[in-house]
Design an enzyme around this catalytic site. Structure first.
Site, mmCIF file in Angstrom:
data_model
loop_
_atom_site.group_PDB
_atom_site.id
_atom_site.type_symbol
_atom_site.label_atom_id
_atom_site.label_comp_id
_atom_site.label_asym_id
_atom_site.label_seq_id
_atom_site.Cartn_x
_atom_site.Cartn_y
_atom_site.Cartn_z
ATOM 1 C CG HIS A 97 -26.060 42.940 -103.253
ATOM 2 N ND1 HIS A 97 -25.163 43.615 -102.489
ATOM 3 C CD2 HIS A 97 -26.395 41.836 -102.539
ATOM 4 C CE1 HIS A 97 -24.961 42.970 -101.344
ATOM 5 N NE2 HIS A 97 -25.702 41.877 -101.362
ATOM 6 N NE ARG A 149 -33.602 41.100 -112.024
ATOM 7 C CZ ARG A 149 -34.591 40.805 -112.858
ATOM 8 N NH1 ARG A 149 -35.632 40.123 -112.439
ATOM 9 N NH2 ARG A 149 -34.539 41.204 -114.102
ATOM 10 C CE LYS A 174 -26.215 26.647 -100.667
ATOM 11 N NZ LYS A 174 -27.170 26.207 -101.710
ATOM 12 C CB SER A 199 -37.371 28.821 -102.391
ATOM 13 O OG SER A 199 -36.963 27.870 -101.442
HETATM 14 P P1 NAD Z 1 -29.124 15.860 -97.502
HETATM 15 O O1 NAD Z 1 -28.339 16.159 -96.295
HETATM 16 O O2 NAD Z 1 -30.598 15.731 -97.390
HETATM 17 O O3 NAD Z 1 -28.608 14.517 -98.230
HETATM 18 C C1 NAD Z 1 -27.306 14.249 -98.614
HETATM 19 C C2 NAD Z 1 -27.129 12.729 -98.641
HETATM 20 O O4 NAD Z 1 -25.850 12.407 -99.187
HETATM 21 C C3 NAD Z 1 -27.210 12.096 -97.259
HETATM 22 O O5 NAD Z 1 -28.087 10.986 -97.302
HETATM 23 C C4 NAD Z 1 -25.758 11.671 -96.980
HETATM 24 O O6 NAD Z 1 -25.681 10.525 -96.144
HETATM 25 C C5 NAD Z 1 -25.270 11.376 -98.386
HETATM 26 N N1 NAD Z 1 -23.812 11.439 -98.535
HETATM 27 C C6 NAD Z 1 -22.928 12.274 -97.951
HETATM 28 N N2 NAD Z 1 -21.678 12.032 -98.378
HETATM 29 C C7 NAD Z 1 -21.780 11.009 -99.250
HETATM 30 C C8 NAD Z 1 -20.844 10.306 -100.056
HETATM 31 N N3 NAD Z 1 -19.541 10.607 -100.045
HETATM 32 N N4 NAD Z 1 -21.301 9.315 -100.870
HETATM 33 C C9 NAD Z 1 -22.613 9.000 -100.913
HETATM 34 N N5 NAD Z 1 -23.549 9.628 -100.181
HETATM 35 C C10 NAD Z 1 -23.133 10.624 -99.367
HETATM 36 O O7 NAD Z 1 -28.714 17.012 -98.535
HETATM 37 P P2 NAD Z 1 -29.538 17.541 -99.788
HETATM 38 O O8 NAD Z 1 -30.362 18.690 -99.350
HETATM 39 O O9 NAD Z 1 -30.159 16.380 -100.482
HETATM 40 O O10 NAD Z 1 -28.351 18.148 -100.665
HETATM 41 C C11 NAD Z 1 -27.548 17.326 -101.508
HETATM 42 C C12 NAD Z 1 -26.887 18.209 -102.554
HETATM 43 O O11 NAD Z 1 -27.903 18.889 -103.295
HETATM 44 C C13 NAD Z 1 -25.982 19.303 -102.012
HETATM 45 O O12 NAD Z 1 -24.917 19.511 -102.923
HETATM 46 C C14 NAD Z 1 -26.872 20.530 -101.996
HETATM 47 O O13 NAD Z 1 -26.149 21.743 -102.066
HETATM 48 C C15 NAD Z 1 -27.664 20.289 -103.272
HETATM 49 N N6 NAD Z 1 -28.946 21.015 -103.327
HETATM 50 C C16 NAD Z 1 -29.890 20.852 -102.369
HETATM 51 C C17 NAD Z 1 -31.097 21.539 -102.485
HETATM 52 C C18 NAD Z 1 -32.229 21.332 -101.513
HETATM 53 O O14 NAD Z 1 -33.333 21.873 -101.771
HETATM 54 N N7 NAD Z 1 -32.051 20.594 -100.428
HETATM 55 C C19 NAD Z 1 -31.308 22.425 -103.549
HETATM 56 C C20 NAD Z 1 -30.318 22.558 -104.518
HETATM 57 C C21 NAD Z 1 -29.138 21.845 -104.391
#
Ligand code: NAD
Length: 471
Positions: free
Chosen positions: A63, A65, A105, A362
């Site tokens: 917290h 910020r 989160k 965001s």
């Molecule tokens: P998403 O659900 O859009 O995509 C994840 C992809 O990974 C899917 O296509 C899934 O089928 C695939 N996948 C799952 N398990 C797998 C494995 N063992 N091997 C290969 N592929 C696999 O999710 P996302 O939003 O792209 O998030 C992915 C990562 O990025 C997460 O760790 C998330 O916390 C991080 N992240 C996301 C954002 C965002 O803006 N969406 C921002 C920062 C960090």
């Protein structure tokens, strides 16, 4: 030593390591590290003739910020430890890229593929209601966003639920980001994390001295890339690196397995192939090389794990052959595997830097929501007229006419997407330069991840100190 380490413990280990390169008092390091609020939720939903108890969390890590900020994940892996780790990474991430939020989160322990759209909507609305009841959501309190397994659709449901309870609250549209553009979202948010990954890698690779140490020429063009996870982050990082960076994607891993093609894989064609066949396996020209983690071990210049945490552990770290790893996912490398990779001379771009594009945009969306107008609306016409005036004067003074094409280019205001992307690009470049400076200034700091934590923790500590809490 077991290959398994708790995700939150893994982050704590990185923090402890970095703390030893700072002058932050021990008690303050402890305050920075711990989670301030943890909300555990259980609620029922109706599935067919029966009920199911849904397990969910929201963690506000810091917290220092406000509001706190962080995505909501729908995955079977969700538990308190995972959400705490992800919330803490958000704190370090926001501080690192100068986004003025604390970290948070949320997570719901479900596989979204097992539910109908109506059931997912019920779950999302009920979860939001629980957050409202506990005062865990609001434009000045805690602002969720998409993460693994969620997207603009879920964010629209959250907004609608929030507004139903907070009717008339003038800033209510800023209670969640990553919304559809038509629902007060912002252009460029959907691809922001992947685009940020591209900008970050490009910036890192622009430093010829650093690349020389890795045996690489500067620049991303022509470099070979392997991506694990073709979701929001992985797909956008891959396609932008291919189209705007001229990089060569030679390996892809998805749930169904890994493929390799040293000649390069056209990402959009592969996506179309997967849509049609349900799998990446069998894509023309590629070889099926094994399960979802096989591609991680391919020889390449840049490895982008973009699926989930704990993908590179002490079990496979020795076999990783990439020169650079860009942690697009959160926590893909465990704290035990990290030293093995560093010993091999691999440059690691840490998650809380390289995937910060999402929270950066965001932040722009939240600013747009609170200002109640889109970027450029007020000043674009004024600027256009002012630039017209300057060009008229230049023509008058030089006696030369400026072509219509040049005039149009020089007098136009940026579109929302251009302004967002330029703000994102600037953030990723400036933040990398700050990390690199921290790394170069103290020759005891052993690696880029530690330098990033030092930079971020110093900013958070300075916030606490200026509050007068830690004189
Ligand atoms: P998403 O659900 O859009 O995509 C994840 C992809 O990974 C899917 O296509 C899934 O089928 C695939 N996948 C799952 N398990 C797998 C494995 N063992 N091997 C290969 N592929 C696999 O999710 P996302 O939003 O792209 O998030 C992915 C990562 O990025 C997460 O760790 C998330 O916390 C991080 N992240 C996301 C954002 C965002 O803006 N969406 C921002 C920062 C960090």
């Amino acid at each position: 030593m077991s290959a398994k380490i708790s995700f939150f413990k893994s982050v704590e280990q990185y923090v402890d390591k970095a703390a030893s390169y700072t002058d932050i008092p021990r008690g303050l390091v402890e305050q920075i590290r711990v989670c301030n609020l943890v909300l555990q939720i259980r609620f029922p939903i109706r599935v067919g003739d029966d009920y199911q108890v849904i397990e969910a969390y929201r963690v506000q890590h810091s917290h220092h910020r406000l509001p706190t900020k962080g995505g909501i994940r729908y995955a079977e892996s969700v538990d308190q430890d995972e959400v705490m780790a992800l919330a803490s990474l958000m704190t370090y991430k926001c501080a690192l890229v100068d986004v003025p939020f604390g970290g948070a989160k949320g997570g719901i322990r479900i596989n979204p593929a097992n539910y109908t759209v109506e059931q997912l909507q019920n779950i999302t609305r009920r979860y939001t209601t629980e957050l409202i009841k506990k005062n865990f959501i609001g434009p000045g309190i805690d602002v969720p966003a998409p993460d693994y397994g969620t997207g603009p659709r879920e964010m629209a449901w959250i907004l609608d639920t929030y507004q139903a309870f907070r009717h008339g609250e003038i800033d209510s549209i800023g209670c969640v980001t990553g919304k559809p553009v038509t629902q007060n979202g912002i252009r460029g948010r959907a691809e922001a994390t992947g685009r940020g990954v591209f900008y970050g890698i490009r910036e890192c690779m622009s430093h010829a001295d650093d690349m020389k140490k890795l045996g690489l020429s500067p620049g991303i063009a022509g470099k070979t890339i392997v991506v694990q996870g073709l979701g929001n982050v992985g797909y956008n990082a891959a396609i932008i690196s291919q189209l705007e960076g001229d990089a060569k994607i030679i390996g892809i891993a998805e749930r169904e397995g890994s493929i390799h093609d040293p000649k390069g894989i056209d990402i959009d064609k592969l996506m179309a192939f997967r849509k049609e066949t349900g799998s990446i396996i069998g894509y023309p020209g590629s070889t099926h090389i094994g399960g979802p983690s096989a591609a991680l071990e391919l020889e390449c210049d840049i490895l982008i794990p973009a699926a989930l945490e704990n993908q590179i552990t002490i079990d496979n770290a020795e076999r990783i052959k990439a020169k650079i790893i860009a942690e697009a996912a959160n926590g893909p490398i465990t704290a035990y595997a990290d030293p093995i990779l560093l010993k091999k001379g691999i440059l690691i771009l840490p998650d809380f830097y390289i995937n910060a594009g999402g929270v950066t945009v965001s932040y722009f969306e939240w600013l747009k929501n609170l200002s109640h107008h889109r970027f450029g609306r007020i000043q674009n016409r004024f600027q256009h007229n002012a630039f017209e005036g300057i060009l008229n004067k230049v023509e008058e003074m030089t006696g030369k006419q400026i072509t219509k094409r040049d005039r149009d280019f020089l007098t136009r205001g940026g579109t929302e997407l251009e302004l967002v992307n330029s703000g994102l690009e600037d953030t990723m470049i400036t933040s990398y330069q700050q990390i690199r400076e921290t790394f170069l200034q103290n020759n005891k700091i052993p690696d880029i991840r530690t330098a990033a934590f030092v930079s971020s923790m110093n900013k958070i500590a300075s916030d606490y100190i200026s509050m007068g809490i830690f004189p």
